[in-house]
Scaffold this motif. Structure first.
Motif, PDB file in Angstrom:
ATOM      1  N   PRO A 207       0.798  -1.226   0.000  1.00 53.17           N
ATOM      2  CA  PRO A 207       0.000   0.000   0.000  1.00 53.17           C
ATOM      3  C   PRO A 207       0.831   1.276   0.000  1.00 53.17           C
ATOM      4  N   GLU A 208       1.951   1.280   0.753  1.00 53.13           N
ATOM      5  CA  GLU A 208       2.745   2.508   0.828  1.00 53.13           C
ATOM      6  C   GLU A 208       3.340   2.899  -0.523  1.00 53.13           C
ATOM      7  N   ALA A 209       3.442   1.921  -1.436  1.00 54.14           N
ATOM      8  CA  ALA A 209       3.953   2.238  -2.770  1.00 54.14           C
ATOM      9  C   ALA A 209       2.928   3.019  -3.592  1.00 54.14           C
ATOM     10  N   GLU A 210       1.687   3.028  -3.140  1.00 57.58           N
ATOM     11  CA  GLU A 210       0.652   3.799  -3.834  1.00 57.58           C
ATOM     12  C   GLU A 210       0.763   5.299  -3.548  1.00 57.58           C
ATOM     13  N   GLN A 211       1.535   5.657  -2.548  1.00 56.69           N
ATOM     14  CA  GLN A 211       1.856   7.041  -2.205  1.00 56.69           C
ATOM     15  C   GLN A 211       0.612   7.916  -2.092  1.00 56.69           C
ATOM     16  N   GLU A 212       0.507   8.957  -2.923  1.00 55.45           N
ATOM     17  CA  GLU A 212      -0.581   9.925  -2.775  1.00 55.45           C
ATOM     18  C   GLU A 212      -1.953   9.328  -3.073  1.00 55.45           C
ATOM     19  N   ALA A 213      -2.012   8.141  -3.669  1.00 52.57           N
ATOM     20  CA  ALA A 213      -3.281   7.508  -4.020  1.00 52.57           C
ATOM     21  C   ALA A 213      -3.871   6.697  -2.873  1.00 52.57           C
ATOM     22  N   GLN A 214      -3.205   6.668  -1.706  1.00 57.23           N
ATOM     23  CA  GLN A 214      -3.666   5.863  -0.578  1.00 57.23           C
ATOM     24  C   GLN A 214      -5.139   6.070  -0.217  1.00 57.23           C
ATOM     25  N   PRO A 215      -5.658   7.304  -0.132  1.00 50.95           N
ATOM     26  CA  PRO A 215      -7.075   7.470   0.264  1.00 50.95           C
ATOM     27  C   PRO A 215      -8.040   6.745  -0.656  1.00 50.95           C
ATOM     28  N   GLU A 216      -7.722   6.670  -1.948  1.00 49.30           N
ATOM     29  CA  GLU A 216      -8.629   6.035  -2.907  1.00 49.30           C
ATOM     30  C   GLU A 216      -8.773   4.529  -2.671  1.00 49.30           C
ATOM     31  N   ALA A 217      -7.929   3.966  -1.851  1.00 47.79           N
ATOM     32  CA  ALA A 217      -8.008   2.532  -1.567  1.00 47.79           C
ATOM     33  C   ALA A 217      -9.135   2.195  -0.598  1.00 47.79           C
ATOM     34  N   TYR A 218      -9.770   3.225   0.004  1.00 42.45           N
ATOM     35  CA  TYR A 218     -10.784   2.981   1.030  1.00 42.45           C
ATOM     36  C   TYR A 218     -12.112   3.668   0.728  1.00 42.45           C
ATOM     37  N   GLU A 219     -12.226   4.366  -0.405  1.00 41.37           N
ATOM     38  CA  GLU A 219     -13.438   5.120  -0.719  1.00 41.37           C
ATOM     39  C   GLU A 219     -14.406   4.315  -1.589  1.00 41.37           C
ATOM     40  N   PHE A 220     -15.665   4.290  -1.180  1.00 48.06           N
ATOM     41  CA  PHE A 220     -16.717   3.739  -2.033  1.00 48.06           C
ATOM     42  C   PHE A 220     -17.432   4.906  -2.682  1.00 48.06           C
ATOM     43  N   TRP A 221     -17.386   4.974  -4.011  1.00 46.00           N
ATOM     44  CA  TRP A 221     -18.029   6.068  -4.745  1.00 46.00           C
ATOM     45  C   TRP A 221     -19.424   5.638  -5.172  1.00 46.00           C
ATOM     46  N   SER A 222     -20.429   6.374  -4.724  1.00 45.38           N
ATOM     47  CA  SER A 222     -21.815   6.085  -5.109  1.00 45.38           C
ATOM     48  C   SER A 222     -22.068   6.704  -6.477  1.00 45.38           C
TER      49      SER A 222
END
Length: 279
Positions: A207-222
């Motif tokens: 996960p840390e290799a995703e860097q600035e994209a980390q928040p997108e790993a936990y968001e569910f977009w309706s």
């Protein structure tokens, strides 16, 4: 090395001919989730396996068993086609009702294979090597194997209710039992691999290799009407690996800009109005 043994893994003996059923069974032989697919998938995964020997050995065991399942289905289809001669079909087709029913019979069983099974699906589409998955990543492959066995068992279960032939049903029950075990097997392998490396594929890209994209790993977009999806465990609570908390985004907004590609060269004959585009 492979060695053929004449006896089938399980008994295959039908009560009578049924060309229509023979056509339907072609789906679980040469369709996307048929025995030819799992046979080739497990064998190629085994051939290419570079990890622990037990995984390679297990893949070769099950892949070789699937060769036997292909042979069983070929025998089953051939027996269901026995007695289905062109003359008999022509005679039966004189009755309009019978002709309508026989319209679903696969003519290639007569014209191409001479009352034998073929490497095709129930509509005569040839089996395709693109159906198989052999990525070299054990966890990704085992999950694909579980999916393939789930779909294959589902189709055999549906076929089971399409016939009253007890001989055919007995063969299907054996296949259903083996497919159930195979699901157990892949689930056990998946659990073991997840305990070793984690649940996300590939583990080698943390996960840390995703860097600035980390928040997108936990968001569910309706992104569909209504909010029923917010009630699921994918939209609230902790991620399965405990690395973060899910967030439900009720009104997601774009985070990128609108693309504005340049006008291609006129030699490409795009027929675009360059003046309007420039404005």
């Amino acid at each position: 090395m492979f060695r053929h043994q004449k006896e089938l893994q399980f008994e295959v003996k039908v009560e009578g001919p049924d060309p229509m059923l023979a056509r339907q069974i072609q789906e679980v032989l040469g369709g996307q989730f048929g025995e030819m697919t799992v046979m080739m998938q497990y064998l190629f995964q085994g051939f290419n396996c570079r990890g622990e020997e037990k995984y390679k050995d297990m893949l070769m065991d099950i892949g070789t068993e699937e060769i036997g399942h292909v042979e069983m289905l070929c025998s089953l289809i051939s027996q269901l086609l026995d007695g289905a001669s062109p003359e008999d079909q022509a005679e039966a087709a004189k009755d309009p009702a019978t002709a309508a029913i026989m319209g679903g019979i696969n003519p290639q069983h007569l014209l191409v294979s001479g009352l034998g099974a073929m490497p095709t699906n129930s509509n005569g589409v040839p089996w395709n090597g693109a159906y198989i998955v052999a990525s070299g990543n054990l966890l990704a492959d085992m999950r694909s194997n579980l999916h393939a066995e789930s779909q294959g068992r589902l189709q055999v279960a549906r076929l089971y209710h399409m016939t009253k032939d007890e001989g055919v049903r007995k063969t299907f029950r054996k296949m259903l039992a083996r497919d159930r075990y195979h699901q157990y097997q892949w689930l056990a392998a998946i659990e073991e691999l997840e305990e070793k490396k984690g649940i996300v594929v590939p583990a080698s890209f943390p996960p840390e290799a995703e860097q600035e994209a980390q928040p997108e790993a936990y968001e569910f977009w309706s992104l569909s009407e209504g909010d029923a999806s917010s009630k699921g465990p994918w939209a609230t609570g902790s991620a399965p690996d405990g690395s973060g908390e899910f967030v439900y985004i009720a009104e997601p907004v774009p985070k990128g800009h609108a693309p504005n590609p340049p006008v291609p060269a006129t030699e490409l004959h795009h027929d675009l109005d360059e003046k309007k585009i420039q404005k």
